[in-house]
Design an enzyme around this catalytic site. Structure first.
Site, mmCIF file in Angstrom:
data_model
loop_
_atom_site.group_PDB
_atom_site.id
_atom_site.type_symbol
_atom_site.label_atom_id
_atom_site.label_comp_id
_atom_site.label_asym_id
_atom_site.label_seq_id
_atom_site.Cartn_x
_atom_site.Cartn_y
_atom_site.Cartn_z
ATOM 1 N N SER A 182 0.795 -1.226 0.000
ATOM 2 C CA SER A 182 0.000 0.000 0.000
ATOM 3 C C SER A 182 0.825 1.272 0.000
ATOM 4 C CB SER A 182 -0.942 0.008 1.195
ATOM 5 O OG SER A 182 -0.217 -0.133 2.396
ATOM 6 N N HIS A 210 -5.261 -4.001 -2.272
ATOM 7 C CA HIS A 210 -5.063 -3.007 -3.337
ATOM 8 C C HIS A 210 -5.032 -3.596 -4.744
ATOM 9 C CE1 HIS A 210 -4.384 0.357 -0.591
ATOM 10 N NE2 HIS A 210 -3.870 -0.563 0.204
ATOM 11 N N LYS A 243 -11.460 -0.045 -1.406
ATOM 12 C CA LYS A 243 -10.564 0.443 -2.465
ATOM 13 C C LYS A 243 -11.285 0.319 -3.813
ATOM 14 C CE LYS A 243 -7.462 0.161 0.943
ATOM 15 N NZ LYS A 243 -7.742 -0.269 2.287
HETATM 16 C C1 LIG Z 1 -3.047 -3.849 2.631
HETATM 17 C C2 LIG Z 1 -4.184 -3.402 3.487
HETATM 18 N N1 LIG Z 1 -4.815 -4.303 4.255
HETATM 19 C C3 LIG Z 1 -5.836 -3.962 5.054
HETATM 20 C C4 LIG Z 1 -6.292 -2.675 5.119
HETATM 21 C C5 LIG Z 1 -7.400 -2.312 6.044
HETATM 22 O O1 LIG Z 1 -8.610 -2.285 5.351
HETATM 23 P P1 LIG Z 1 -9.821 -1.438 5.926
HETATM 24 O O2 LIG Z 1 -9.599 -0.038 5.524
HETATM 25 O O3 LIG Z 1 -11.026 -2.073 5.293
HETATM 26 O O4 LIG Z 1 -9.801 -1.633 7.404
HETATM 27 C C6 LIG Z 1 -5.693 -1.698 4.335
HETATM 28 C C7 LIG Z 1 -6.210 -0.309 4.402
HETATM 29 O O5 LIG Z 1 -5.721 0.647 4.041
HETATM 30 C C8 LIG Z 1 -4.601 -2.064 3.500
HETATM 31 O O6 LIG Z 1 -3.964 -1.151 2.770
#
Ligand SMILES: Cc1ncc(COP(=O)(O)O)c(C=O)c1O
Length: 393
Positions: A182, A210, A243
């Protein structure tokens, strides 16, 4: 001042002194991709709504229909009456789309990662995690009580080395990695990870928050993009809806037994109110668009924008990182103060990008995180490039 406040003021002060103090801005309206903040309009390159589905009329209409049918709140936890037909239908559609036996909805991706890791691993087990994986994976690894080993980012010989250093009699061994990182925009070597997991008899869990909807045939995600097999190569897949789906929430996909085990043991699944059914209806509409012809068109447009941006950035000599295929494009600036200055200058020119600062990224690698979406057009990418060149020199 109360003792608690006094203690907190000292910590807050320290954060300010390091230039790491985080602040929220209040946005008005939906980022399409212009966003209004403090009475001014900005061109936003800070949204993860990669396909522009958050404002898609069919997604909004589905949410409205869901609202009429199910009301706003789900009223209870999944196991206590909050689980609706909309949730069940979305789970089935996701499992079929991704080639797993079953899927399970979680309220957020953070909770999904926490829930899976703490349900699968405990004392005596071993976890191997890419050093740049998302905070929710790190937190799950810390909470679950297992031995927690981090390996150098995307470095398979480093992973092999930590695996080989672990006593053979460890109960369970789980490797966990983001698929598309991310903060860096690069893709994990998933086929090598799968081969190592097979050879070392580990389970493999991949978080494709992502890549889902962006990479692979029909947006099936990073597993499909890298040619690794659902369930056989990757036993646990986590995806989020905040996303490319443009909605909210998350899911875990896996075997029938994995999903049953999560329903029994994943505390962030059990002890929380089910997310609103109307959100599940909106996400079903997103999924239908994303896997269909319109999804293909939006992905093709996004890929073209990515090509234009990267081509221009290389020509201008900008410090670009990440991968040519992904909508996350990062400019690593280094020092926090300098990164803040560049972001502020861009803002003066009407451009909003995300600033990624330590501890979210390693210290000394403060960066601008630029996200491209299908809502942008080519002219806006050229404007961004021009302003970046001006603000970075
Ligand atoms: C790689 C990754 N996993 C999990 C999450 C968490 O997801 P959520 O925003 O639905 O809590 C994010 C959020 O930015 C992320 O980038």
């Amino acid at each position: 001042m109360l003792a608690l406040d006094a203690a907190l003021v000292a910590r807050l002060q320290q954060r300010k002194q390091c230039n790491l103090y985080r602040q929220r801005t209040i946005a008005y309206g939906c980022p399409k991709p212009s966003i209004e903040i403090g009475g001014k309009t900005f061109l936003s390159f800070a949204s993860n709504d990669y396909l522009g589905l958050a404002s898609h009329p069919q997604v909004i209409a589905a949410a409205r229909r869901g609202l009429d049918k199910y009301a706003v709140g789900s009223g209870a936890a999944h196991l206590l009456g909050g689980y609706s037909h909309a949730h069940a239908a979305l789970e089935e559609e996701l499992a079929e789309f991704l080639g797993f036996e079953r899927a399970l909805l979680f309220s957020t991706g953070y909770m999904a990662n926490l829930g899976v890791i703490t349900a699968l691993c405990g004392r005596g087990d071993y976890l191997f995690v890419d050093r740049l994986s998302h905070a929710s994976i790190m937190d799950g690894a810390c909470y679950c009580g297992a031995h927690f080993k981090r390996y150098r980012h995307c470095d398979m010989s480093a992973l092999n080395a930590v695996l080989n250093a672990v006593p053979g009699k460890a109960r369970h061994r789980l490797i966990v990695s983001d698929a598309l990182f991310s903060m860096d925009g690069d893709v994990a070597p998933l086929s090598e990870l799968a081969a190592i997991a097979r050879r070392q008899q580990c389970w493999l869990m991949i978080d494709d928050a992502h890549g889902m909807g962006i990479l692979g045939d029909h947006g099936r995600g990073s597993l499909n993009h890298c040619g690794v097999l659902p369930q056989q190569d990757v036993q646990v897949l986590v995806g989020t809806f905040g996303k490319a789906f443009g909605t909210f929430g998350a899911f875990v996909a896996g075997s029938k037994n994995l999903i049953e085990a999560l329903i029994q043991f994943a505390r962030p699944y059990i002890y929380t109110t089910a997310s609103p059914a109307m959100l599940a209806e909106a996400t079903r509409a997103s999924l239908a668009i994303l896997r269909g012809a319109e999804g293909e068109e939006r992905r093709a447009h996004l890929q073209n924008l990515i090509r234009v941006f990267r081509g221009g950035a290389v020509q201008l000599g900008l410090p670009i990182a990440g991968e040519p295929l992904t909508p996350i494009q990062t400019l690593v600036i280094g020092e926090v103060l300098r990164a803040r200055q560049v972001a502020e200058r861009l803002q003066e020119h009407g451009i909003k990008v995300a600033l990624a600062l330590p501890p979210t990224v390693p210290s000394g690698t403060a960066r601008l995180r630029i996200t491209l979406t299908a809502n942008h057009n080519v002219a806006q990418i050229y404007y961004l490039l021009e302003r970046l060149a001006a603000c970075l020199c």
